[in-house]
Design a protein around this motif. Structure first.
Motif, PDB file in Angstrom:
ATOM      1  N   SER A 132       0.825  -1.208   0.000  1.00  0.00           N
ATOM      2  CA  SER A 132       0.000   0.000   0.000  1.00  0.00           C
ATOM      3  C   SER A 132       0.864   1.264   0.000  1.00  0.00           C
ATOM      4  O   SER A 132       0.576   2.223  -0.715  1.00  0.00           O
ATOM      5  CB  SER A 132      -0.929  -0.027   1.219  1.00  0.00           C
ATOM      6  N   ILE A 133       1.923   1.267   0.792  1.00  0.00           N
ATOM      7  CA  ILE A 133       2.835   2.412   0.821  1.00  0.00           C
ATOM      8  C   ILE A 133       3.556   2.561  -0.518  1.00  0.00           C
ATOM      9  O   ILE A 133       3.669   3.666  -1.061  1.00  0.00           O
ATOM     10  CB  ILE A 133       3.848   2.275   1.981  1.00  0.00           C
ATOM     11  N   LEU A 138       4.769   6.017  -2.858  1.00  0.00           N
ATOM     12  CA  LEU A 138       5.896   6.135  -3.778  1.00  0.00           C
ATOM     13  C   LEU A 138       5.448   6.338  -5.219  1.00  0.00           C
ATOM     14  O   LEU A 138       5.937   7.249  -5.908  1.00  0.00           O
ATOM     15  CB  LEU A 138       6.792   4.900  -3.684  1.00  0.00           C
ATOM     16  N   ALA A 139       4.531   5.493  -5.699  1.00  0.00           N
ATOM     17  CA  ALA A 139       4.114   5.573  -7.104  1.00  0.00           C
ATOM     18  C   ALA A 139       3.104   6.692  -7.341  1.00  0.00           C
ATOM     19  O   ALA A 139       3.321   7.563  -8.181  1.00  0.00           O
ATOM     20  CB  ALA A 139       3.542   4.228  -7.563  1.00  0.00           C
ATOM     21  N   GLY A 143       5.397   9.955  -6.980  1.00  0.00           N
ATOM     22  CA  GLY A 143       5.996   9.617  -8.265  1.00  0.00           C
ATOM     23  C   GLY A 143       7.489   9.330  -8.185  1.00  0.00           C
ATOM     24  O   GLY A 143       8.221   9.557  -9.139  1.00  0.00           O
ATOM     25  N   THR A 144       7.930   8.780  -7.059  1.00  0.00           N
ATOM     26  CA  THR A 144       9.356   8.482  -6.906  1.00  0.00           C
ATOM     27  C   THR A 144       9.741   7.134  -7.520  1.00  0.00           C
ATOM     28  O   THR A 144      10.930   6.812  -7.588  1.00  0.00           O
ATOM     29  CB  THR A 144       9.766   8.521  -5.417  1.00  0.00           C
ATOM     30  N   ILE A 145       8.762   6.365  -7.917  1.00  0.00           N
ATOM     31  CA  ILE A 145       8.980   5.148  -8.707  1.00  0.00           C
ATOM     32  C   ILE A 145       7.954   5.156  -9.828  1.00  0.00           C
ATOM     33  O   ILE A 145       6.950   5.870  -9.768  1.00  0.00           O
ATOM     34  CB  ILE A 145       8.842   3.853  -7.868  1.00  0.00           C
ATOM     35  N   TYR A 146       8.211   4.378 -10.864  1.00  0.00           N
ATOM     36  CA  TYR A 146       7.253   4.236 -11.960  1.00  0.00           C
ATOM     37  C   TYR A 146       6.162   3.259 -11.554  1.00  0.00           C
ATOM     38  O   TYR A 146       6.375   2.378 -10.721  1.00  0.00           O
ATOM     39  CB  TYR A 146       7.940   3.739 -13.232  1.00  0.00           C
ATOM     40  N   ASP A 149       7.062  -0.339 -11.671  1.00  0.00           N
ATOM     41  CA  ASP A 149       7.977  -0.839 -10.644  1.00  0.00           C
ATOM     42  C   ASP A 149       7.238  -1.679  -9.603  1.00  0.00           C
ATOM     43  O   ASP A 149       7.842  -2.509  -8.924  1.00  0.00           O
ATOM     44  CB  ASP A 149       8.699   0.313  -9.940  1.00  0.00           C
ATOM     45  N   THR A 150       5.937  -1.474  -9.487  1.00  0.00           N
ATOM     46  CA  THR A 150       5.150  -2.280  -8.548  1.00  0.00           C
ATOM     47  C   THR A 150       4.983  -3.713  -9.056  1.00  0.00           C
ATOM     48  O   THR A 150       4.505  -4.572  -8.328  1.00  0.00           O
ATOM     49  CB  THR A 150       3.768  -1.651  -8.294  1.00  0.00           C
ATOM     50  N   GLU A 151       5.403  -3.953 -10.291  1.00  0.00           N
ATOM     51  CA  GLU A 151       5.346  -5.302 -10.851  1.00  0.00           C
ATOM     52  C   GLU A 151       6.645  -6.070 -10.634  1.00  0.00           C
ATOM     53  O   GLU A 151       6.778  -7.206 -11.081  1.00  0.00           O
ATOM     54  CB  GLU A 151       5.018  -5.227 -12.344  1.00  0.00           C
TER      55      GLU A 151
END
Length: 192
Positions: A132-133, A138-139, A143-146, A149-151
């Motif tokens: 969840s975080i 982040l996403a 927007g600190t990760i794409y 990236d959650t994949e």
């Protein structure tokens, strides 16, 4: 730090046993808790059960369920050894060390430093708040990760899914390597 009758240790034992029965070596940090449960599962299944232990001023001792082991002086060396030729990484609920190694591997895969392999977070109840975080903060929020990236990781409670993810990856990796070798041989023999 978890006892061997804790639910997380029981899951680790069963997962390591299943992977070992499918021909995989199980490598852990060689200590107690989840590491011991995983090494015990692999050993009971008759497979390689490797412990990469580390010298610490407290806590860490090599568990009794390794078929091979090595003791490191520094975390860095141990992390490098664990990333050399892994077919997947499975994380069970743990403490700071678990999170340290998880984020290190996700960063190495995200940046292409190490090949993409399955990163599996076992235990939906434990990992859902972190997910969840990652997604919400982040996403989405910062927007600190794409988004993709959650994949990089899969959260599951299913040992069969773990075995299938790692087996599929191993098969694809093997197929890719065989194709590369065949291409080299065709070039060597003048067929290309």
């Amino acid at each position: 730090r978890l006892s061997q009758d804790h639910a997380v240790c029981k899951q680790a034992f069963a997962t390591a046993w299943a992977l070992s029965k499918h021909g995989y070596a199980v490598v852990t940090g060689g200590g107690g808790g989840v590491m011991e449960a995983s090494n015990r599962g692999a050993m009971k299944a008759g497979g390689p059960s490797i412990g990469f232990n580390i010298k610490l001023p407290m806590e860490q001792r090599l568990n009794d369920y390794t078929t091979e082991h090595y003791t490191f002086e520094h975390f860095f060396g141990r992390k490098v050894a664990m990333t050399l030729d892994s077919n997947g990484y499975i994380y069970f609920g743990g403490g700071f060390g678990t999170f340290d190694e998880l984020f290190e591997i996700m960063t190495l895969v995200q940046t292409g430093i190490v090949p993409t392999v399955p990163i599996i977070l076992f235990g939906k109840d434990y990992w859902a708040p972190l997910d969840s975080i990652i997604r919400g903060t982040l996403a989405d929020k910062y927007g600190t990760i794409y988004d993709d990236d959650t994949e990089l990781y899969t959260i599951t409670d299913d040992i069969t899914e773990v075995v299938n993810l790692i087996s599929t990856h191993t098969y694809e990796k093997s197929r890719k390597n065989m194709n590369m070798r065949a291409t080299r041989l065709r070039k060597l023999w003048g067929y290309e």
